[in-house]
Motif scaffolding. Structure first.
Motif, PDB file in Angstrom:
ATOM      1  N   ARG A   4     -16.616  -6.927  25.875  1.00 25.91           N
ATOM      2  CA  ARG A   4     -15.276  -6.910  26.457  1.00 25.91           C
ATOM      3  C   ARG A   4     -14.519  -8.086  25.832  1.00 25.91           C
ATOM      4  NH1 ARG A   4     -16.398  -7.536  31.721  1.00 25.91           N
ATOM      5  NH2 ARG A   4     -16.702  -5.281  31.972  1.00 25.91           N
ATOM      6  N   LEU A  45       0.125  -3.817  29.058  1.00 27.27           N
ATOM      7  CA  LEU A  45      -1.209  -3.365  29.448  1.00 27.27           C
ATOM      8  C   LEU A  45      -1.403  -1.900  29.077  1.00 27.27           C
ATOM      9  CD1 LEU A  45      -1.551  -5.035  32.974  1.00 27.27           C
ATOM     10  CD2 LEU A  45      -2.775  -5.669  30.888  1.00 27.27           C
ATOM     11  N   GLU A  76     -13.983  -3.361  24.636  1.00 19.46           N
ATOM     12  CA  GLU A  76     -13.169  -3.035  25.800  1.00 19.46           C
ATOM     13  C   GLU A  76     -12.093  -4.108  25.928  1.00 19.46           C
ATOM     14  OE1 GLU A  76     -13.360  -3.029  30.671  1.00 19.46           O
ATOM     15  OE2 GLU A  76     -15.227  -3.122  29.505  1.00 19.46           O
ATOM     16  N   PRO A  77     -10.827  -3.763  25.771  1.00 19.79           N
ATOM     17  CA  PRO A  77      -9.773  -4.774  25.882  1.00 19.79           C
ATOM     18  C   PRO A  77      -9.546  -5.169  27.335  1.00 19.79           C
ATOM     19  CG  PRO A  77      -8.795  -2.615  25.596  1.00 19.79           C
ATOM     20  CD  PRO A  77     -10.289  -2.423  25.486  1.00 19.79           C
ATOM     21  N   ALA A  78      -9.270  -6.438  27.544  1.00 22.10           N
ATOM     22  CA  ALA A  78      -9.029  -6.938  28.901  1.00 22.10           C
ATOM     23  C   ALA A  78      -8.080  -8.123  28.838  1.00 22.10           C
ATOM     24  CB  ALA A  78     -10.354  -7.334  29.563  1.00 22.10           C
ATOM     25  N   SER A 101     -11.220 -10.317  25.934  1.00 25.62           N
ATOM     26  CA  SER A 101     -10.129 -10.654  26.841  1.00 25.62           C
ATOM     27  C   SER A 101      -9.164 -11.644  26.215  1.00 25.62           C
ATOM     28  CB  SER A 101     -10.692 -11.258  28.136  1.00 25.62           C
ATOM     29  OG  SER A 101     -11.595 -10.364  28.744  1.00 25.62           O
ATOM     30  N   VAL A 146      -5.316  -1.435  28.179  1.00 26.73           N
ATOM     31  CA  VAL A 146      -6.114  -2.372  28.981  1.00 26.73           C
ATOM     32  C   VAL A 146      -6.251  -1.829  30.389  1.00 26.73           C
ATOM     33  CG1 VAL A 146      -6.179  -4.682  30.014  1.00 26.73           C
ATOM     34  CG2 VAL A 146      -5.457  -4.384  27.626  1.00 26.73           C
ATOM     35  N   TYR A 183      -7.256  -7.695  19.121  1.00 27.96           N
ATOM     36  CA  TYR A 183      -8.350  -6.914  19.706  1.00 27.96           C
ATOM     37  C   TYR A 183      -9.202  -6.270  18.615  1.00 27.96           C
ATOM     38  CZ  TYR A 183      -6.590  -7.115  24.538  1.00 27.96           C
ATOM     39  OH  TYR A 183      -6.211  -7.521  25.796  1.00 27.96           O
TER      40      TYR A 183
END
Length: 358
Positions: free
Chosen positions: A331, A61, A41-43, A333, A66, A354
């Motif tokens: 996740r 984003l 999960e990209p953040a 980040s 994101v 990512y």
């Protein structure tokens, strides 16, 4: 107060043995297949006091898909005068509304000094104050879909007791909301897990930056260096908490005066240095005369070490962590969400960072 299988060569292989091998090949995927099954999960982290997203930040984003942002709500420091924890650098949104499609993870940074100086009898009140102030900021800014609460503190073996007690109190307060509590995990806390312990939280986030000795003049790059990272992650796969991962994008200049660490200077590009007032060796600049540079009063003999989050180094470090990370749905980040920083990387580079964790 705050509010693949190797098979030996045989001339004859029985039908049963062959069947067994075929079934085994179907049941157990190769190492590469297992690796490629990881979902991420990209953040992003947002680490500025005034909260407002630029159009460029919003575009990045969206392009990177994101939907989750860690937002630093406030710091907690120690007041020697009042002998109590105090809130610092509280988030200011100034009527900026975050689009509803984004989830928020409120993050609170607590200084190790605060944890060191607080008396155990004050910890319950500190937890309550943190809880109330987080709610206040959530409500006053209409933040939606709170995924978790994150506490950020570089605790040590000597502050473990107080810090873990604080986390227990915070966990109790959030238990009825079904919102999990996480804690940041630094590399030394992985390597020396026996001494620093494992925090009593639902999950951790491994900070893959700030890994070198910032204050040592001989350090090459304290932000990120794969050779240094390898010294700390040998037992990463044995860490009992599920871990998310954070990777750096930032850069800075580290100032040394008379070979002593003096401070950090941000947003000072290498292009401002010329041979007329500095000499360059490796990634450091030595000032040849007193210089006022973009508001910084620099002295002759001062040395500025230029540290960056180099794209190839980020990928290299991510590869090392990826081989040892147990979490199949982490996740990932990037630190941090800022137009000036983001413009130093192409969209393809950010996507590749990512994807390196898949």
């Amino acid at each position: 107060m705050f509010s693949k299988i190797r098979i030996s060569k045989y001339k004859v292989i029985s039908a049963v043995a062959m069947l067994t091998l075929l079934l085994g090949a179907n049941i157990f995927p190769s190492c590469n297949e297992a690796k490629n099954s990881r979902e991420i999960e990209p953040a992003f982290y947002y680490w500025k006091t005034v909260f407002k997203l630029t159009d460029f930040e919003k575009q990045r984003l969206d392009s990177l898909h994101v939907k989750t942002i860690y937002i630093k709500f406030f710091d907690v420091g120690w007041s020697d005068e009042a002998q109590t924890p105090v809130p610092l650098a509280k988030l200011q949104a100034n009527n900026f509304t975050l689009p509803q499609k984004f989830s928020v993870i409120p993050t609170v940074f607590i200084t190790n000094e605060c944890i060191q100086k607080i008396h155990s009898s004050q910890i319950a009140e500190m937890a309550n104050n943190i809880y109330r102030l987080i709610h206040e900021i959530i409500n006053s800014n209409s933040f939606n879909n709170i995924k978790e609460i994150q506490i950020d503190c570089d605790w040590t073996a000597s502050t473990k007791s107080n810090y873990f007690l604080l986390l227990e109190k915070i966990n109790i307060l959030w238990k009825n909301t079904a919102i999990p509590v996480s804690a940041t995990i630094r590399l030394h806390q992985i390597k020396f897990m026996g001494k620093t312990g494992v925090p009593p939280v639902n999950k951790g986030l491994l900070m893959c930056y700030n890994m070198g000795n910032l204050k040592n003049p001989t350090t090459k790059n304290s932000i990120i260096e794969t050779a240094e990272l390898k010294k700390y992650v040998g037992n990463l796969s044995n860490y009992p908490l599920a871990l998310d991962v954070a990777l750096p994008l930032f850069d800075w200049k580290v100032l040394f005066r008379k070979n002593i660490y003096t401070g950090l200077i941000e947003n000072l590009p290498d292009a401002v240095f010329t041979n007329s007032f500095s000499t360059k060796k490796d990634n450091s600049y030595e000032l040849l005369k007193d210089t006022l540079l973009q508001g910084y009063d620099l002295k002759k003999g001062d040395v500025l070490r230029s540290e960056q989050s180099d794209y190839s180094e980020i990928l290299s470090a991510a590869g090392v962590v990826n081989k040892r990370l147990k979490n199949t749905r982490p996740r990932v980040s990037l630190y941090h969400l800022d137009s000036v920083i983001l413009k130093k990387y192409t969209l393809h580079e950010l996507e590749t960072i990512y994807n390196s964790m898949r």
